[in-house]
Design a protein around this motif. Structure first.
Motif, PDB file in Angstrom:
ATOM      1  N   ARG A   1      -3.196 -10.843  -4.156  1.00 32.26           N
ATOM      2  CA  ARG A   1      -3.068 -12.295  -4.031  1.00 32.26           C
ATOM      3  C   ARG A   1      -1.967 -12.779  -4.960  1.00 32.26           C
ATOM      4  NH1 ARG A   1      -9.464 -13.694  -4.353  1.00 32.26           N
ATOM      5  NH2 ARG A   1     -10.069 -12.442  -2.546  1.00 32.26           N
ATOM      6  N   MET A   2      -0.896 -13.180  -4.329  1.00 29.53           N
ATOM      7  CA  MET A   2       0.297 -13.493  -5.082  1.00 29.53           C
ATOM      8  C   MET A   2       0.110 -14.693  -6.006  1.00 29.53           C
ATOM      9  SD  MET A   2       3.803 -12.868  -3.260  1.00 29.53           S
ATOM     10  CE  MET A   2       3.245 -11.306  -2.687  1.00 29.53           C
ATOM     11  N   GLU A   3      -0.649 -15.701  -5.519  1.00 31.22           N
ATOM     12  CA  GLU A   3      -0.807 -16.894  -6.339  1.00 31.22           C
ATOM     13  C   GLU A   3      -1.485 -16.550  -7.667  1.00 31.22           C
ATOM     14  OE1 GLU A   3      -2.116 -16.420  -3.366  1.00 31.22           O
ATOM     15  OE2 GLU A   3      -4.228 -16.995  -3.260  1.00 31.22           O
ATOM     16  N   GLU A   4      -2.365 -15.548  -7.657  1.00 36.54           N
ATOM     17  CA  GLU A   4      -3.043 -15.163  -8.891  1.00 36.54           C
ATOM     18  C   GLU A   4      -2.074 -14.538  -9.875  1.00 36.54           C
ATOM     19  OE1 GLU A   4      -6.164 -12.609  -7.691  1.00 36.54           O
ATOM     20  OE2 GLU A   4      -7.398 -14.255  -6.925  1.00 36.54           O
ATOM     21  N   MET A   5      -1.183 -13.711  -9.325  1.00 35.38           N
ATOM     22  CA  MET A   5      -0.176 -13.084 -10.178  1.00 35.38           C
ATOM     23  C   MET A   5       0.623 -14.151 -10.913  1.00 35.38           C
ATOM     24  SD  MET A   5       1.867  -9.949  -8.545  1.00 35.38           S
ATOM     25  CE  MET A   5       1.006  -9.354  -7.142  1.00 35.38           C
ATOM     26  N   PHE A   6       0.986 -15.197 -10.177  1.00 33.21           N
ATOM     27  CA  PHE A   6       1.799 -16.246 -10.784  1.00 33.21           C
ATOM     28  C   PHE A   6       0.986 -17.090 -11.761  1.00 33.21           C
ATOM     29  CE2 PHE A   6       4.593 -15.022  -7.421  1.00 33.21           C
ATOM     30  CZ  PHE A   6       5.843 -15.196  -7.987  1.00 33.21           C
ATOM     31  N   GLU A   7      -0.319 -17.157 -11.542  1.00 35.39           N
ATOM     32  CA  GLU A   7      -1.152 -17.971 -12.420  1.00 35.39           C
ATOM     33  C   GLU A   7      -1.423 -17.302 -13.755  1.00 35.39           C
ATOM     34  OE1 GLU A   7      -4.805 -19.288 -10.695  1.00 35.39           O
ATOM     35  OE2 GLU A   7      -5.600 -19.959 -12.614  1.00 35.39           O
ATOM     36  N   ILE A   8      -1.693 -16.007 -13.733  1.00 39.19           N
ATOM     37  CA  ILE A   8      -2.255 -15.388 -14.932  1.00 39.19           C
ATOM     38  C   ILE A   8      -1.314 -14.407 -15.629  1.00 39.19           C
ATOM     39  CG2 ILE A   8      -3.402 -13.463 -13.731  1.00 39.19           C
ATOM     40  CD1 ILE A   8      -5.099 -15.574 -16.397  1.00 39.19           C
ATOM     41  N   CYS A   9      -0.278 -13.929 -14.902  1.00 42.81           N
ATOM     42  CA  CYS A   9       0.503 -12.833 -15.471  1.00 42.81           C
ATOM     43  C   CYS A   9       1.752 -13.312 -16.209  1.00 42.81           C
ATOM     44  CB  CYS A   9       0.903 -11.852 -14.370  1.00 42.81           C
ATOM     45  SG  CYS A   9      -0.532 -11.096 -13.627  1.00 42.81           S
ATOM     46  N   ASP A  10       2.177 -12.505 -17.189  1.00 46.07           N
ATOM     47  CA  ASP A  10       3.398 -12.796 -17.930  1.00 46.07           C
ATOM     48  C   ASP A  10       4.598 -12.107 -17.287  1.00 46.07           C
ATOM     49  OD1 ASP A  10       1.988 -14.193 -20.008  1.00 46.07           O
ATOM     50  OD2 ASP A  10       1.230 -12.230 -20.610  1.00 46.07           O
ATOM     51  N   ARG A  11       4.398 -10.824 -16.967  1.00 46.60           N
ATOM     52  CA  ARG A  11       5.504 -10.075 -16.361  1.00 46.60           C
ATOM     53  C   ARG A  11       4.993  -9.328 -15.155  1.00 46.60           C
ATOM     54  NH1 ARG A  11       8.861  -6.338 -19.881  1.00 46.60           N
ATOM     55  NH2 ARG A  11       6.839  -5.460 -20.488  1.00 46.60           N
ATOM     56  N   VAL A  12       5.913  -8.967 -14.306  1.00 46.30           N
ATOM     57  CA  VAL A  12       5.514  -8.227 -13.115  1.00 46.30           C
ATOM     58  C   VAL A  12       6.480  -7.059 -12.872  1.00 46.30           C
ATOM     59  CG1 VAL A  12       6.698  -9.919 -11.655  1.00 46.30           C
ATOM     60  CG2 VAL A  12       5.080  -8.334 -10.602  1.00 46.30           C
ATOM     61  N   THR A  13       5.889  -5.892 -12.636  1.00 43.87           N
ATOM     62  CA  THR A  13       6.689  -4.725 -12.298  1.00 43.87           C
ATOM     63  C   THR A  13       6.450  -4.391 -10.830  1.00 43.87           C
ATOM     64  OG1 THR A  13       6.686  -3.762 -14.499  1.00 43.87           O
ATOM     65  CG2 THR A  13       6.939  -2.227 -12.667  1.00 43.87           C
ATOM     66  N   VAL A  14       7.538  -4.186 -10.091  1.00 39.12           N
ATOM     67  CA  VAL A  14       7.418  -3.871  -8.669  1.00 39.12           C
ATOM     68  C   VAL A  14       7.697  -2.384  -8.450  1.00 39.12           C
ATOM     69  CG1 VAL A  14       8.321  -4.314  -6.356  1.00 39.12           C
ATOM     70  CG2 VAL A  14       8.120  -6.191  -7.991  1.00 39.12           C
ATOM     71  N   LEU A  15       6.799  -1.753  -7.700  1.00 39.26           N
ATOM     72  CA  LEU A  15       7.003  -0.373  -7.262  1.00 39.26           C
ATOM     73  C   LEU A  15       7.165  -0.379  -5.751  1.00 39.26           C
ATOM     74  CD1 LEU A  15       4.169   1.501  -9.240  1.00 39.26           C
ATOM     75  CD2 LEU A  15       6.558   1.218  -9.916  1.00 39.26           C
TER      76      LEU A  15
ATOM     77  N   ASN B   1       0.856  -1.181   0.000  1.00 35.80           N
ATOM     78  CA  ASN B   1       0.000   0.000   0.000  1.00 35.80           C
ATOM     79  C   ASN B   1       0.894   1.233   0.000  1.00 35.80           C
ATOM     80  OD1 ASN B   1      -2.381  -1.520   0.273  1.00 35.80           O
ATOM     81  ND2 ASN B   1      -1.940  -1.756   2.451  1.00 35.80           N
ATOM     82  N   GLY B   2       0.544   2.198  -0.841  1.00 29.72           N
ATOM     83  CA  GLY B   2       1.336   3.415  -0.870  1.00 29.72           C
ATOM     84  C   GLY B   2       2.557   3.326  -1.753  1.00 29.72           C
ATOM     85  N   ALA B   3       2.703   2.208  -2.502  1.00 30.47           N
ATOM     86  CA  ALA B   3       3.872   2.061  -3.361  1.00 30.47           C
ATOM     87  C   ALA B   3       3.769   2.924  -4.612  1.00 30.47           C
ATOM     88  CB  ALA B   3       4.045   0.595  -3.759  1.00 30.47           C
ATOM     89  N   GLY B   4       2.531   3.292  -4.976  1.00 28.93           N
ATOM     90  CA  GLY B   4       2.343   4.152  -6.140  1.00 28.93           C
ATOM     91  C   GLY B   4       1.570   3.496  -7.273  1.00 28.93           C
ATOM     92  N   LYS B   5       1.052   2.286  -7.020  1.00 29.00           N
ATOM     93  CA  LYS B   5       0.305   1.591  -8.069  1.00 29.00           C
ATOM     94  C   LYS B   5      -0.927   2.379  -8.507  1.00 29.00           C
ATOM     95  CE  LYS B   5      -0.179  -1.590  -5.219  1.00 29.00           C
ATOM     96  NZ  LYS B   5      -0.650  -2.688  -4.400  1.00 29.00           N
ATOM     97  N   SER B   6      -1.733   2.779  -7.536  1.00 28.77           N
ATOM     98  CA  SER B   6      -2.960   3.502  -7.900  1.00 28.77           C
ATOM     99  C   SER B   6      -2.640   4.822  -8.560  1.00 28.77           C
ATOM    100  CB  SER B   6      -3.831   3.776  -6.682  1.00 28.77           C
ATOM    101  OG  SER B   6      -3.682   2.807  -5.730  1.00 28.77           O
ATOM    102  N   THR B   7      -1.577   5.473  -8.079  1.00 33.56           N
ATOM    103  CA  THR B   7      -1.206   6.758  -8.668  1.00 33.56           C
ATOM    104  C   THR B   7      -0.865   6.580 -10.146  1.00 33.56           C
ATOM    105  OG1 THR B   7      -0.275   7.316  -6.525  1.00 33.56           O
ATOM    106  CG2 THR B   7       0.271   8.769  -8.348  1.00 33.56           C
ATOM    107  N   LEU B   8      -0.112   5.542 -10.433  1.00 34.59           N
ATOM    108  CA  LEU B   8       0.266   5.264 -11.819  1.00 34.59           C
ATOM    109  C   LEU B   8      -0.975   5.022 -12.675  1.00 34.59           C
ATOM    110  CD1 LEU B   8       2.275   4.631 -14.056  1.00 34.59           C
ATOM    111  CD2 LEU B   8       2.550   2.341 -13.118  1.00 34.59           C
ATOM    112  N   ILE B   9      -1.867   4.181 -12.155  1.00 33.56           N
ATOM    113  CA  ILE B   9      -3.082   3.856 -12.899  1.00 33.56           C
ATOM    114  C   ILE B   9      -3.945   5.082 -13.126  1.00 33.56           C
ATOM    115  CG2 ILE B   9      -5.300   2.735 -12.568  1.00 33.56           C
ATOM    116  CD1 ILE B   9      -3.763   0.450 -11.385  1.00 33.56           C
ATOM    117  N   LYS B  10      -4.044   5.900 -12.102  1.00 30.59           N
ATOM    118  CA  LYS B  10      -4.889   7.081 -12.222  1.00 30.59           C
ATOM    119  C   LYS B  10      -4.371   8.023 -13.294  1.00 30.59           C
ATOM    120  CE  LYS B  10      -6.925   7.281  -7.648  1.00 30.59           C
ATOM    121  NZ  LYS B  10      -6.602   7.738  -6.292  1.00 30.59           N
TER     122      LYS B  10
END
Lengths: 327, 497
Positions: free
Chosen positions: B200-214, B40-49
């Motif tokens: 939910r981390m398991e979902e990220m691993f199930e459906i995503c190709d790449r992951v960016t961390v902020l 929380n507060g990493a900047g994900k929502s800010t980026l999306i907005k």
């Protein structure tokens, strides 16, 4: 430096205008009618106006309590009418002592208010609907117990309450002054008063602050019911007859007065002493126009727009102030 | 250089005193499912907005289909093919699925809306996704999953090339989640780019190709999901220096003051714990894990179905917040605006709102006592204001929070629950609140419970941490075991069942 001082003065002027805008409207009305009619600004007429507004004023105190919690009560006129014919019947049919009859009807008013409070806080019926239903039903009850006919012939002494004077001051005006004093002290000096503002301002925060929100709602509607019944008794004494249609349409006059007094429909904001100004504006408008020979139909037409204009003006001033704070 | 359908370069969003997003550059490929991860507060929502045009970047570029923008307006974003599905849906509840999908761009037949044509179009799209849903169903009759599908169809019909999904699975059951993932896979085949946010981390691993961390508004890494482990991802997400100075406990812990046994209601299951005098007990976990719900139940704001509460060894019944306060349990609610402050009242009226009993003389509020109490707490908490008669709405967020805190402390409660005590307030006020919490626990021997979603705060302030997941307590950490990784592992179900 000078500029800064000027703008500061301007700001505080604006603030005064924002807080007390209705006082200026009132003064303007008084000036206008005084110029147009030399009978307007006389001691007799002033007491006359006060007596004319006393009924609406008494009910407005209860309505203010209710509107401060973000509620509304449309049943005030019906409750007044019911108290009026109820007391008349108790005195004529049951030869009851006027004081006892009055007390019983005031308790009835409180009971009807508690019923409103129950519908609103326990059954979650929106205040507008709950009190609209009560307005219709209680009016029906007033017709049922009278068979639709006016009730006459009770003790002459009772009319003192509505027609008498204490010195130069009409008794209804004294009663109005009394209930305003009660209301102002209650709202500003008691815990329950503070809680009324809190519940209207933020119900959830009030609940989490340990306030029993439904109790507060029961209280304000009970006060509203009591004030309406009291007003009904004053009408009975003044007209010397119990008419089952007494108080019809009063809810609109009362709400207009309270809103002109700056009480927010959203609750939580407003001062009871300013409601006096709102009620007086309505009274002076009626009295002044009557004095100028303006027909009642035209008066009604004008009053509606006065309400809209006054509230629009108020919103405008408030939006200006919001900008100021933001800047 | 790779070909990106959407790219951001050196994107920044500064608020006074806060860098919500600080020089982030990342590219999104056509037809990939790209996760955004971070606390929380990493900047994900800010980026999306900024991508959807809800807020304006302070600096930086958004490159979409080869065109460079310094800012996108909300309408422009949709026209250029970026859509978002939020947790709260932007649907009109009393219109049908088809009417919602075409809301604002209805298919017309002369002067009238062609409902039949719209329904047919939606029907086709639903078939393609292999979803059974009546296009003429009214939204308010549908469950969240189908409302979400309606949003997705709406975005697809608007020819979106980039679809942002912010916690799409949070309200879904696991079956519904699979339904959603099938749609995501189909969208991917159609070369739609999906930006996916989930706790939910398991979902990220199930459906995503790449992951960016902020982290803290800064870009940390972009990796192929198949190349990393959960552990590595968690390390990327949390590995930061603590910015605040957390006061250390000096006093010894006292007797157990509050004991909770088997607390259960609709949202929480069999929650048991105890807190000692002078202790700060932290509650960690993801949003929606049931932490706030435990506090609300304990404070009498939510009903309790089962369980017992003991205060100083005596069993107590808490019916409502009023009775909690009478027992000396106070709550600082998580949502300051809606649950805490009375914005239209003055500071004085707010501070003494819960404790007016102490300021009475007969039936009336004694104005002198009232003022004295308010002044005492305004000074104690250093609320910055020219006058205690100032309206609370004119104060800053941090000072408003202190007013809510003052309101609670003025009731002289012994057990103090802080629910997200520093949410949305600036660094300086945060520090003051930390110092105050420690002072309350150490010097005034209060018992403190704190719910926090900010890891450093949780670790810095707590003497002990309980981690919740799915309405249950799943882990307990003593001071010497504290680590962000361990807490996240408990919270995301990696360990602790």
């Amino acid at each position: 430096m000078e500029n800064g001082k000027n703008s500061l003065e301007k700001k505080s002027l604006k603030r005064i205008f924002g807080n007390y805008g209705m006082v200026f409207v009132l003064i303007a009305l008084i000036v206008i009618f005084s110029v147009l009619s030399n009978r307007f600004l006389t001691a007799d007429n002033i007491f006359n106006i006060l007596r004319q507004v006393s009924i609406v004023g008494i009910i407005a105190v209860g309505m203010t309590f209710i509107m401060l919690t973000a509620g509304i009560d449309l049943s005030v006129g019906s409750v007044a009418g019911f108290a009026c014919v109820g007391a008349a019947l108790l005195m004529t049919q049951f030869s009851m002592h006027p004081v006892l009859a009055s007390i019983i009807m005031c308790l009835f008013g409180i009971g009807l208010g508690l019923a409103n409070g129950f519908f609103v806080s326990k059954l979650d019926v929106p205040p507008f609907i709950a009190t609209l239903g009560m307005m219709v039903s209680i009016r029906g009850l007033a017709y049922i117990i009278t068979g639709g006919l006016p009730v006459f012939g009770f003790d002459k002494s009772y009319t003192q309450l509505g027609q008498g004077y204490l010195g130069p001051i009409p008794i209804p005006v004294l009663i109005m002054a009394g209930v305003f004093a009660f209301g102002i002290i209650f709202l500003t000096k008691t815990r329950a008063g503070r809680h009324i503002y809190g519940v209207g301002g933020n119900e959830e925060a009030s609940r989490l602050s340990g306030v029993n929100v439904s109790k507060v709602k029961f209280l304000v509607y009970a006060v509203g019911g009591f004030m309406s019944a009291l007003a009904g008794l004053v009408i009975l004494a003044r007209t010397n007859s119990g008419q089952p249609n007494t108080g019809e349409g009063y809810e609109m006059d009362v709400i207009t007065g309270v809103v002109l007094g700056g009480v927010s429909m959203m609750g939580g904001q407003g001062k009871l002493y300013m409601v006096i100004i709102g009620v007086l504006i309505m009274g002076i408008l009626t009295n002044g126009m009557t004095m100028l020979g303006i027909s009642e139909f035209v008066q009604q037409f004008v009053k509606g727009f006065v309400l809209i204009a006054a509230v629009a003006f108020d919103s405008f001033i408030k939006s200006q102030r919001t900008k100021e704070v933001a800047a | 250089m790779q070909d990106y359908i959407l790219e951001v370069k050196d994107l920044c969003k500064y608020y006074p005193g806060v860098k919500a997003l600080d020089g982030v550059s990342v590219g999104f490929q056509e037809g990939e499912v790209h996760a955004l991860a971070g606390e929380n507060g990493a900047g994900k929502s800010t980026l999306i907005k900024m991508l959807t045009g809800a807020i304006e970047p302070t600096r930086g570029e958004i490159i979409l289909n080869g065109e460079t923008y310094h800012r996108l307006g909300p309408i422009e974003a949709i026209e250029k093919g970026i859509s978002a599905v939020y947790q709260e849906f932007n649907l009109i509840p009393y219109l049908t699925v088809a009417e919602n999908v075409f809301y604002g761009k209805e298919i017309m037949k002369g002067a009238f809306v062609d409902k039949k044509a719209m329904a047919e179009e939606v029907s086709k799209a639903l078939e393609e996704f292999e979803i059974e849903l009546d296009p003429l169903a009214v939204i308010s009759d549908l469950g969240v999953a189908y409302q979400q599908i309606t949003e997705i169809v709406k975005a697809v019909m608007a020819n979106s090339r980039v679809l942002i999904m912010d916690e799409p699975t949070a309200p879904l059951t696991s079956k519904e989640t699979q339904l959603l993932f099938n749609i995501v896979k189909k969208l991917k085949k159609n070369k739609v780019t999906i930006i996916f946010i989930s706790h939910r981390m398991e979902e990220m691993f199930e459906i995503c190709d790449r992951v960016t961390v902020l982290r803290d508004g800064k870009y940390i890494s972009t990796k192929d999901v198949k190349d990393i482990t959960r552990k590595e991802l968690i390390t990327d997400m949390v590995g930061r220096e603590l910015g605040e100075n957390y006061p250390e406990r000096v006093a010894e812990l006292g007797e157990p003051v509050l004991q909770v046994k088997g607390l259960t209601n609709e949202k929480i299951k069999d929650v048991s714990f105890e807190v000692r005098k002078g202790e700060i007990l932290g509650f960690g976990g993801l949003v929606g894990a049931g932490r706030t719900e435990v506090m609300q139940a304990l404070f009498g704001a939510d009903p309790i179905e089962d369980g017992e509460i003991f205060l100083n060894g005596k069993r107590i019944k808490i019916k409502n917040p009023g009775s909690a306060l009478n027992h000396g349990i106070g709550l600082l609610p998580e949502d300051r605006k809606n649950q805490g402050v009375l914005l239209g009242l003055t500071i004085k009226e707010n501070v003494t709102f819960s404790s007016l009993k102490q300021a009475m003389r007969g039936p009336f509020v004694d104005s002198k006592k009232d003022t004295a109490i308010a002044e005492e707490y305004v000074n104690k908490l250093q609320i910055k204001t020219p006058s205690i008669n100032q309206l609370v709405k004119n104060l800053s967020g941090g000072n408003q929070q202190k007013v809510v805190l003052a309101k609670m402390l003025a009731t002289q409660c012994d057990v103090i629950i802080f629910d997200e005590p520093t949410r949305g307030i600036d660094v300086g006020a945060k520090q003051e609140i930390y110092n105050l919490m420690r002072h309350l626990a150490d010097d005034e021997e209060k018992t403190v419970i704190m719910v926090s979603s900010e890891m450093p705060e949780l670790i810095g302030m707590s003497d002990r941490i309980l981690v919740m997941r799915g309405g249950r307590i799943v882990g307990e950490l003593g001071r010497n075991e504290f680590s962000q990784e361990l807490i996240l592992e408990y919270a995301s179900g990696l360990i602790g069942g």
